[in-house]
Design a protein around this motif. Structure first.
Motif, mmCIF file in Angstrom:
data_model
loop_
_atom_site.group_PDB
_atom_site.id
_atom_site.type_symbol
_atom_site.label_atom_id
_atom_site.label_comp_id
_atom_site.label_asym_id
_atom_site.label_seq_id
_atom_site.Cartn_x
_atom_site.Cartn_y
_atom_site.Cartn_z
ATOM 1 N N TYR A 31 93.178 -11.916 83.366
ATOM 2 C CA TYR A 31 93.260 -12.996 84.349
ATOM 3 C C TYR A 31 92.283 -14.124 84.005
ATOM 4 C CZ TYR A 31 92.556 -15.514 88.714
ATOM 5 O OH TYR A 31 92.426 -16.498 89.653
ATOM 6 N N GLN A 32 91.041 -13.751 83.728
ATOM 7 C CA GLN A 32 90.041 -14.765 83.400
ATOM 8 C C GLN A 32 90.397 -15.492 82.106
ATOM 9 O OE1 GLN A 32 87.719 -15.952 85.284
ATOM 10 N NE2 GLN A 32 88.058 -14.459 86.896
ATOM 11 N N ARG A 35 93.076 -18.007 82.870
ATOM 12 C CA ARG A 35 92.480 -19.138 83.598
ATOM 13 C C ARG A 35 91.724 -20.066 82.653
ATOM 14 N NH1 ARG A 35 88.524 -18.073 87.775
ATOM 15 N NH2 ARG A 35 88.714 -20.285 88.126
ATOM 16 N N MET A 36 90.904 -19.490 81.794
ATOM 17 C CA MET A 36 90.107 -20.296 80.871
ATOM 18 C C MET A 36 91.004 -21.020 79.857
ATOM 19 S SD MET A 36 87.001 -19.193 78.300
ATOM 20 C CE MET A 36 86.482 -17.972 79.451
ATOM 21 N N SER A 38 94.071 -21.858 80.196
ATOM 22 C CA SER A 38 94.898 -22.896 80.831
ATOM 23 C C SER A 38 94.119 -24.179 81.080
ATOM 24 C CB SER A 38 95.492 -22.379 82.138
ATOM 25 O OG SER A 38 94.492 -22.205 83.113
ATOM 26 N N ARG A 39 92.801 -24.099 81.105
ATOM 27 C CA ARG A 39 91.991 -25.316 81.265
ATOM 28 C C ARG A 39 91.900 -26.099 79.959
ATOM 29 N NH1 ARG A 39 87.425 -24.527 85.660
ATOM 30 N NH2 ARG A 39 88.545 -23.104 87.016
#
Length: 66
Positions: A31-32, A35-36, A38-39
């Motif tokens: 998950y992390q 998230r990272m 996708s930034r």
């Protein structure tokens, strides 16, 4: 909380006998990572689907064989 849920699923026979801590690590770091990532750049919709599919397969593998 996550490991308790996974342990409960194992005890009730809903989940395969897996290491709850290892599956928790896999969920959290996947998950992390998404998230990272996708930034930094656009991700394909299939990436989260592939990850959740593999986690589901890991947890339900033994159950599906029965």
């Amino acid at each position: 909380m996550w490991t308790a849920l996974i342990r409960y699923g194992i005890q009730t026979g809903e989940f395969s006998p897996v290491s709850p801590e290892a599956v928790y690590d896999l969920i959290v770091f996947s998950y992390q990572g998404v998230r990272m990532y996708s930034r930094l750049m656009e991700i394909e919709e299939t990436i989260p689907k592939h990850i959740t599919s593999q986690i589901k397969s890991l947890l339900l593998k033994e159950r599906e064989k029965k």
